[in-house]
Enzyme design. Structure first.
Site, mmCIF file in Angstrom:
data_model
loop_
_atom_site.group_PDB
_atom_site.id
_atom_site.type_symbol
_atom_site.label_atom_id
_atom_site.label_comp_id
_atom_site.label_asym_id
_atom_site.label_seq_id
_atom_site.Cartn_x
_atom_site.Cartn_y
_atom_site.Cartn_z
ATOM 1 N N ARG A 33 -2.178 -5.894 -8.449
ATOM 2 C CA ARG A 33 -1.055 -6.861 -8.095
ATOM 3 C C ARG A 33 -1.150 -7.923 -9.293
ATOM 4 O O ARG A 33 -0.405 -7.502 -10.400
ATOM 5 C CB ARG A 33 -1.120 -7.421 -6.840
ATOM 6 C CG ARG A 33 -1.037 -6.532 -5.530
ATOM 7 C CD ARG A 33 -1.426 -6.909 -4.312
ATOM 8 N NE ARG A 33 -2.764 -7.127 -4.206
ATOM 9 C CZ ARG A 33 -3.553 -7.255 -3.355
ATOM 10 N NH1 ARG A 33 -2.996 -7.643 -2.146
ATOM 11 N NH2 ARG A 33 -4.943 -7.021 -3.196
ATOM 12 N N LYS A 36 -16.169 -7.062 4.727
ATOM 13 C CA LYS A 36 -15.455 -8.379 5.450
ATOM 14 C C LYS A 36 -15.122 -8.245 6.792
ATOM 15 O O LYS A 36 -15.184 -6.887 7.373
ATOM 16 C CB LYS A 36 -13.886 -8.519 4.620
ATOM 17 C CG LYS A 36 -14.293 -8.802 3.201
ATOM 18 C CD LYS A 36 -12.857 -9.123 2.389
ATOM 19 C CE LYS A 36 -12.375 -7.638 2.047
ATOM 20 N NZ LYS A 36 -11.085 -7.665 1.794
ATOM 21 N N SER A 49 -2.834 -8.254 2.856
ATOM 22 C CA SER A 49 -3.087 -7.941 4.382
ATOM 23 C C SER A 49 -3.436 -9.181 4.782
ATOM 24 O O SER A 49 -3.109 -9.529 5.777
ATOM 25 C CB SER A 49 -4.149 -6.918 4.614
ATOM 26 O OG SER A 49 -3.691 -5.592 4.027
ATOM 27 N N HIS A 77 0.891 -1.069 -0.061
ATOM 28 C CA HIS A 77 0.075 0.181 0.049
ATOM 29 C C HIS A 77 1.084 1.317 0.047
ATOM 30 O O HIS A 77 0.576 2.237 -0.781
ATOM 31 C CB HIS A 77 -0.876 -0.030 1.280
ATOM 32 C CG HIS A 77 -1.769 -1.182 1.473
ATOM 33 N ND1 HIS A 77 -1.920 -2.021 2.524
ATOM 34 C CD2 HIS A 77 -2.755 -1.325 0.548
ATOM 35 C CE1 HIS A 77 -2.853 -2.735 2.468
ATOM 36 N NE2 HIS A 77 -3.722 -2.394 1.315
HETATM 37 P P1 ADP Z 1 -9.890 -3.815 -0.272
HETATM 38 O O1 ADP Z 1 -10.280 -2.657 -0.561
HETATM 39 O O2 ADP Z 1 -9.985 -4.920 -1.369
HETATM 40 O O3 ADP Z 1 -9.848 -4.457 1.051
HETATM 41 P P2 ADP Z 1 -7.116 -3.443 0.409
HETATM 42 O O4 ADP Z 1 -7.563 -2.529 1.636
HETATM 43 O O5 ADP Z 1 -6.265 -4.505 0.866
HETATM 44 O O6 ADP Z 1 -7.977 -3.888 -0.530
HETATM 45 O O7 ADP Z 1 -6.331 -2.519 -0.459
HETATM 46 C C1 ADP Z 1 -6.608 -1.285 -1.191
HETATM 47 C C2 ADP Z 1 -6.031 -1.169 -2.317
HETATM 48 O O8 ADP Z 1 -4.621 -1.173 -2.459
HETATM 49 C C3 ADP Z 1 -6.485 -2.138 -3.378
HETATM 50 O O9 ADP Z 1 -6.499 -1.561 -4.837
HETATM 51 C C4 ADP Z 1 -5.481 -3.451 -3.484
HETATM 52 O O10 ADP Z 1 -5.296 -4.135 -4.739
HETATM 53 C C5 ADP Z 1 -4.164 -2.435 -3.195
HETATM 54 N N1 ADP Z 1 -3.322 -3.256 -2.824
HETATM 55 C C6 ADP Z 1 -3.255 -4.024 -1.644
HETATM 56 N N2 ADP Z 1 -2.105 -4.683 -1.215
HETATM 57 C C7 ADP Z 1 -1.167 -4.258 -2.405
HETATM 58 C C8 ADP Z 1 0.254 -4.446 -2.714
HETATM 59 N N3 ADP Z 1 0.883 -5.498 -1.907
HETATM 60 N N4 ADP Z 1 0.740 -3.827 -3.796
HETATM 61 C C9 ADP Z 1 -0.035 -3.143 -4.640
HETATM 62 N N5 ADP Z 1 -1.341 -2.624 -4.344
HETATM 63 C C10 ADP Z 1 -1.727 -3.252 -3.075
#
Ligand code: ADP
Length: 159
Positions: A90, A41, A128, A17
């Site tokens: 990703r 979730k 995560s 992130h």
């Molecule tokens: P969600 O909203 O699906 O729960 P997250 O909060 O984990 O997703 O992530 C928010 C954004 O960051 C999403 O666009 C996700 O694809 C991106 N993201 C999460 N982990 C990574 C990573 N390791 N590298 C790049 N982008 C990421």
């Protein structure tokens, strides 16, 4: 782009992130990192805990603002005066869900563009949920999350 929103649940924030935030900052004036207050979730961390970790990770980054958000993402984006939504992409596994969400958001509001950024390959496998799994099993997290997040995970999962 003058301003964009980077939404997510950040449960917890990872180096993936943070990599996306830093890349977005190169092309966007003000980045509003929006921590989902009530994601669909079940979360390991409360909204306040997730918010405070994202704030700590973004401290010192100019033009980055961190807030909790609820409700429709396009409405929040309009409310803060942003023109775009940033999402991290990703592997191919992200594509279908992100494609669907971007087109749905476009249908809801045609003025807002979704922009996808690819993280460094070093973080392109990071998620995560994987990090919480490693924390549960007591593994070393130092390559995946900043030290203060490691500490929070240790407190939460007791390892
Ligand atoms: P969600 O909203 O699906 O729960 P997250 O909060 O984990 O997703 O992530 C928010 C954004 O960051 C999403 O666009 C996700 O694809 C991106 N993201 C999460 N982990 C990574 C990573 N390791 N590298 C790049 N982008 C990421």
């Amino acid at each position: 782009m003058r301003a964009a929103v980077y939404p997510g649940s950040f449960d917890p924030i990872t180096y993936g992130h943070i990599d996306v935030i830093q890349r977005a900052k190169k092309i966007i004036g003000t980045l509003f990192v929006a921590v989902a207050a009530k994601p669909p979730k079940e979360m390991a961390f409360s909204a306040e805990e997730r918010l405070s970790m994202v704030k700590e990770a973004a401290a010192g980054l100019e033009g980055v603002r961190v807030n909790l958000f609820e409700g429709l993402l396009v409405e929040y984006t309009l409310k803060v005066g942003a023109q775009g939504i940033i999402r991290g992409l990703r592997a191919l596994t992200d594509f279908e869900y992100e494609f669907q969400m971007a087109l749905t958001n476009r249908k809801l509001c045609d003025q807002i563009e979704t922009v996808f950024l690819m993280p460094s390959e070093a973080y392109s496998y990071l998620s995560s949920s994987m990090i919480k799994e490693i924390a549960r099993l007591g593994g070393d997290l130092s390559a995946f999350v900043p030290p203060f997040v490691c500490e929070k995970l240790r407190e939460k999962f007791g390892k």
